[in-house]
Design a protein around this motif. Structure first.
Motif, PDB file in Angstrom:
ATOM      1  N   ILE A  46       0.855  -1.343  -0.101  1.00  0.00           N
ATOM      2  CA  ILE A  46       0.452  -0.110   0.102  1.00  0.00           C
ATOM      3  C   ILE A  46       1.515   1.018  -0.577  1.00  0.00           C
ATOM      4  N   GLY A  47       1.899   0.891   0.808  1.00  0.00           N
ATOM      5  CA  GLY A  47       2.485   2.357   0.467  1.00  0.00           C
ATOM      6  C   GLY A  47       3.908   2.541  -0.186  1.00  0.00           C
ATOM      7  N   LEU A  48       4.090   1.184  -1.266  1.00  0.00           N
ATOM      8  CA  LEU A  48       4.797   1.808  -2.182  1.00  0.00           C
ATOM      9  C   LEU A  48       4.371   1.835  -3.192  1.00  0.00           C
ATOM     10  N   VAL A  79      -1.310   2.389  -6.932  1.00  0.00           N
ATOM     11  CA  VAL A  79      -2.433   2.022  -7.563  1.00  0.00           C
ATOM     12  C   VAL A  79      -2.924   1.191  -6.130  1.00  0.00           C
ATOM     13  N   ALA A  80      -2.576  -0.231  -5.795  1.00  0.00           N
ATOM     14  CA  ALA A  80      -2.086  -1.160  -4.092  1.00  0.00           C
ATOM     15  C   ALA A  80      -2.612   0.337  -3.492  1.00  0.00           C
ATOM     16  N   ARG A  81      -2.306   1.308  -3.345  1.00  0.00           N
ATOM     17  CA  ARG A  81      -3.266   2.125  -1.496  1.00  0.00           C
ATOM     18  C   ARG A  81      -4.394   2.736  -2.331  1.00  0.00           C
ATOM     19  N   ALA A  82      -5.122   2.766  -3.973  1.00  0.00           N
ATOM     20  CA  ALA A  82      -6.317   3.367  -3.900  1.00  0.00           C
ATOM     21  C   ALA A  82      -7.414   1.971  -3.531  1.00  0.00           C
ATOM     22  N   VAL A  83      -6.248   1.330  -4.566  1.00  0.00           N
ATOM     23  CA  VAL A  83      -7.824  -0.262  -3.913  1.00  0.00           C
ATOM     24  C   VAL A  83      -7.795  -0.578  -2.969  1.00  0.00           C
ATOM     25  N   LEU A  84      -7.035  -1.126  -2.010  1.00  0.00           N
ATOM     26  CA  LEU A  84      -7.029  -1.700  -0.703  1.00  0.00           C
ATOM     27  C   LEU A  84      -6.575  -1.053   0.484  1.00  0.00           C
ATOM     28  N   GLY A  85      -6.645   0.301   0.163  1.00  0.00           N
ATOM     29  CA  GLY A  85      -6.465   1.625   1.614  1.00  0.00           C
ATOM     30  C   GLY A  85      -8.232   1.416   2.049  1.00  0.00           C
ATOM     31  N   PRO A  86      -9.197   1.514   1.350  1.00  0.00           N
ATOM     32  CA  PRO A  86     -10.878   1.270   1.843  1.00  0.00           C
ATOM     33  C   PRO A  86     -10.773   0.222   2.695  1.00  0.00           C
TER      34      PRO A  86
END
Length: 277
Positions: free
Chosen positions: A108-110, A113-120
């Motif tokens: 998520i930190g790096l 795209v993963a931050r936008a998908v997995l963060g919520p």
């Protein structure tokens, strides 16, 4: 010919400290005084029978129950066995949740795209109380060990993931650029730069995760939780054995303090640079 006087210090040197023994003794004394004061108030209220013993038993009754449970057992198991099973569940669930949380937090930190998908999704799971999904886990995995372990994993993973992701985003770009200029490969950066820089925050997340897992163990052990401290409390609640319930709460609290102290010691060992960057 002038006579030179010996140099005099511009200011008096500070007196050497006493070695930190007095503050340690004072801290221990204050803690002992607070515990003793609490026990004294508890004993006085129970002795005055402000509430009947079934509501508030005295410290002596809880102590007698601790001795009886440690030697004769409760629900077929001694107090040590109940505590050992609960600690094993917490250890397995916390380790799995920590490993998953660190890996998920790095992604998520790096990766934006993963931050936008997995963060919520991580935030959504973090806000759920354990009892909200315990029934679903029981339907999926039955009433054995699996739903208990999975509940503790799910409860402990989000705090570590959030702490790791925030720490990763806080890495200074200059550190990454300096590593690249020295020949570091892209896959070297997470291991040798990002992860060591993030360790203090990750350890804070681990401490929070273990605390969440410990508070969730009672919920996890409400379903076929004997042996286990939570299962012992649940059985005692069914028969209005308040002294056993209070004993279980005290054991959970004391063992939780010990676990947190061990984690603080581990924190100072693996991240001694905390606060010195």
């Amino acid at each position: 010919m002038s006579v030179l006087a010996p140099d005099r210090p511009s200011a008096e040197a500070p007196a050497p400290e006493s070695g930190g023994i007095a503050p340690a003794v004072r801290s221990f004394g204050l803690r002992a005084l607070s515990v003793g004061g609490f026990l004294l108030v508890w004993w006085a209220v129970a002795r005055a029978e402000v509430w009947p013993p079934v509501i508030l038993p005295g410290p002596g009754a809880v102590w007698d129950q601790a001795v009886a449970t440690s030697t004769q057992g409760y629900s077929g198991h001694t107090l040590q066995e109940h505590l050992g099973v609960s600690l094993r569940r917490i250890l397995v669930g916390s380790v799995l949740g920590t490993v998953g949380g660190v890996l998920l937090g790095l992604v998520i930190g790096l990766v934006p795209v993963a931050r936008a998908v997995l963060g919520p999704f991580v935030t959504f799971v973090r806000t759920l109380p354990p009892l909200a999904y315990l029934s679903l886990l029981v339907i999926w995995f039955g009433i054995g060990e699996e739903p208990k372990i999975w509940l503790l994993v799910i409860a402990s993973l989000p705090p570590v993931a959030v702490a790791t992701a925030d720490a990763v985003r806080g890495v200074a770009p200059d550190h990454l650029n300096a590593a690249r200029s020295l020949g570091a490969r892209p896959w070297h950066l997470p291991v040798w730069i990002v992860l060591p820089h993030s360790l203090p925050e990750i350890m804070t997340g681990v401490r929070i995760a273990v605390g969440v897992a410990y508070t969730s163990v009672v919920a996890a052990e409400t379903v076929n939780g004997v042996p286990g401290i939570g299962g012992m409390i649940r059985e005692a609640q069914r028969y209005n054995q308040t002294d056993v319930v209070i004993l279980g709460l005290i054991v959970i609290g004391l063992s939780g303090l010990l676990l947190d102290w061990l984690l603080q010691t581990l924190d100072r060992t693996v991240a001694p640079w905390r606060g010195r960057e």
